[in-house]
Design a protein around this motif. Structure first.
Motif, PDB file in Angstrom:
ATOM      1  N   ALA A 155       9.251  23.596  59.158  1.00  0.00           N
ATOM      2  CA  ALA A 155      10.446  24.447  59.176  1.00  0.00           C
ATOM      3  C   ALA A 155      10.750  24.994  57.786  1.00  0.00           C
ATOM      4  O   ALA A 155      11.073  26.179  57.630  1.00  0.00           O
ATOM      5  N   SER A 156      10.634  24.150  56.786  1.00  0.00           N
ATOM      6  CA  SER A 156      10.911  24.573  55.415  1.00  0.00           C
ATOM      7  C   SER A 156       9.922  25.646  54.951  1.00  0.00           C
ATOM      8  O   SER A 156      10.318  26.674  54.401  1.00  0.00           O
ATOM      9  N   GLN A 157       8.631  25.409  55.191  1.00  0.00           N
ATOM     10  CA  GLN A 157       7.623  26.372  54.744  1.00  0.00           C
ATOM     11  C   GLN A 157       7.711  27.672  55.544  1.00  0.00           C
ATOM     12  O   GLN A 157       7.530  28.753  54.998  1.00  0.00           O
ATOM     13  N   ALA A 158       8.022  27.580  56.824  1.00  0.00           N
ATOM     14  CA  ALA A 158       8.190  28.785  57.638  1.00  0.00           C
ATOM     15  C   ALA A 158       9.317  29.643  57.075  1.00  0.00           C
ATOM     16  O   ALA A 158       9.206  30.872  57.018  1.00  0.00           O
ATOM     17  N   GLU A 159      10.392  29.003  56.643  1.00  0.00           N
ATOM     18  CA  GLU A 159      11.515  29.731  56.061  1.00  0.00           C
ATOM     19  C   GLU A 159      11.114  30.402  54.742  1.00  0.00           C
ATOM     20  O   GLU A 159      11.503  31.538  54.472  1.00  0.00           O
ATOM     21  N   HIS A 160      10.329  29.710  53.916  1.00  0.00           N
ATOM     22  CA  HIS A 160       9.856  30.307  52.651  1.00  0.00           C
ATOM     23  C   HIS A 160       8.997  31.541  52.923  1.00  0.00           C
ATOM     24  O   HIS A 160       9.148  32.573  52.257  1.00  0.00           O
ATOM     25  N   PHE A 161       8.091  31.424  53.895  1.00  0.00           N
ATOM     26  CA  PHE A 161       7.257  32.576  54.249  1.00  0.00           C
ATOM     27  C   PHE A 161       8.107  33.706  54.827  1.00  0.00           C
ATOM     28  O   PHE A 161       7.888  34.875  54.527  1.00  0.00           O
ATOM     29  N   ALA A 162       9.077  33.369  55.669  1.00  0.00           N
ATOM     30  CA  ALA A 162       9.940  34.388  56.277  1.00  0.00           C
ATOM     31  C   ALA A 162      10.710  35.156  55.207  1.00  0.00           C
ATOM     32  O   ALA A 162      10.844  36.383  55.287  1.00  0.00           O
ATOM     33  N   GLN A 163      11.216  34.445  54.208  1.00  0.00           N
ATOM     34  CA  GLN A 163      11.925  35.110  53.119  1.00  0.00           C
ATOM     35  C   GLN A 163      11.011  36.045  52.343  1.00  0.00           C
ATOM     36  O   GLN A 163      11.390  37.172  52.024  1.00  0.00           O
ATOM     37  N   ALA A 164       9.806  35.571  52.027  1.00  0.00           N
ATOM     38  CA  ALA A 164       8.862  36.400  51.291  1.00  0.00           C
ATOM     39  C   ALA A 164       8.472  37.622  52.119  1.00  0.00           C
ATOM     40  O   ALA A 164       8.345  38.729  51.593  1.00  0.00           O
TER      41      ALA A 164
END
Length: 169
Positions: A155-164
């Motif tokens: 969930a955390s990494q998905a959010e980082h990718f989504a922001q980028a």
């Protein structure tokens, strides 16, 4: 095809048939086919049914077909061949990058792993095609594999990718 899309198709078919009946010289079969084809075409494009971020780097953008995918990762590449065999722990063997990006089950409480594969696939495409993208292709692959350890990490990494993906141009 979801329930909303099916209802839309049925309505458009009915509406098209009604118009065909009113106009002389046109066959209702011809109008019905035209209505169905138009409905299917409209469903492939972002529409009024969903409010989605459709920037140039989002999964929705990449799934729309508005831009050619890089030759190093064609649409029909399997997820496990692009990201590695560890992907088989969480994802189906035959899932393609296009299928991963088109997934809608990340909306409204879907799993963190669904969000992760969707956003990381878009991030990989952006890494290959957008100069200055926040992540290099090898970083996207590495971060995805590291995030497979738990729901929280995914969930955390998905959010980082989504922001980028959302701030990229």
């Amino acid at each position: 095809m979801g329930l909303v899309e099916q209802c839309l198709v049925l309505w458009l078919v009915w509406f098209g048939a009604a118009l065909a009946g009113e106009e002389e010289g046109r066959s209702s079969k011809e109008e019905e086919e035209r209505g169905i084809n138009q409905a299917i075409y409209e469903m492939r494009r972002p529409g009024f049914l969903y409010t989605r971020n459709a920037g140039r780097c989002t999964p929705q953008y990449w799934s729309s077909g508005r831009e050619t995918w890089p030759s190093s990762v064609p649409e029909q590449s399997s997820v496990y061949r692009v990201f590695g065999s560890r992907m088989l722990e969480r994802y189906e063997r035959g899932m393609t990058l296009l299928e991963a990006i088109e997934k809608n089950d990340d909306v409204g409480g879907g799993t963190a792993f669904t969000k992760l594969i969707k956003q990381s696939s878009a991030a990989l495409l952006n890494a290959y095609t957008r100069p200055g993208f926040r992540f290099a292709s090898w970083e996207v692959k590495t971060l995805l594999l590291e995030a497979l350890v738990s729901e929280e990490a995914a969930a955390s990494q998905a959010e980082h990718f989504a922001q980028a993906n959302s701030v990229c141009s």
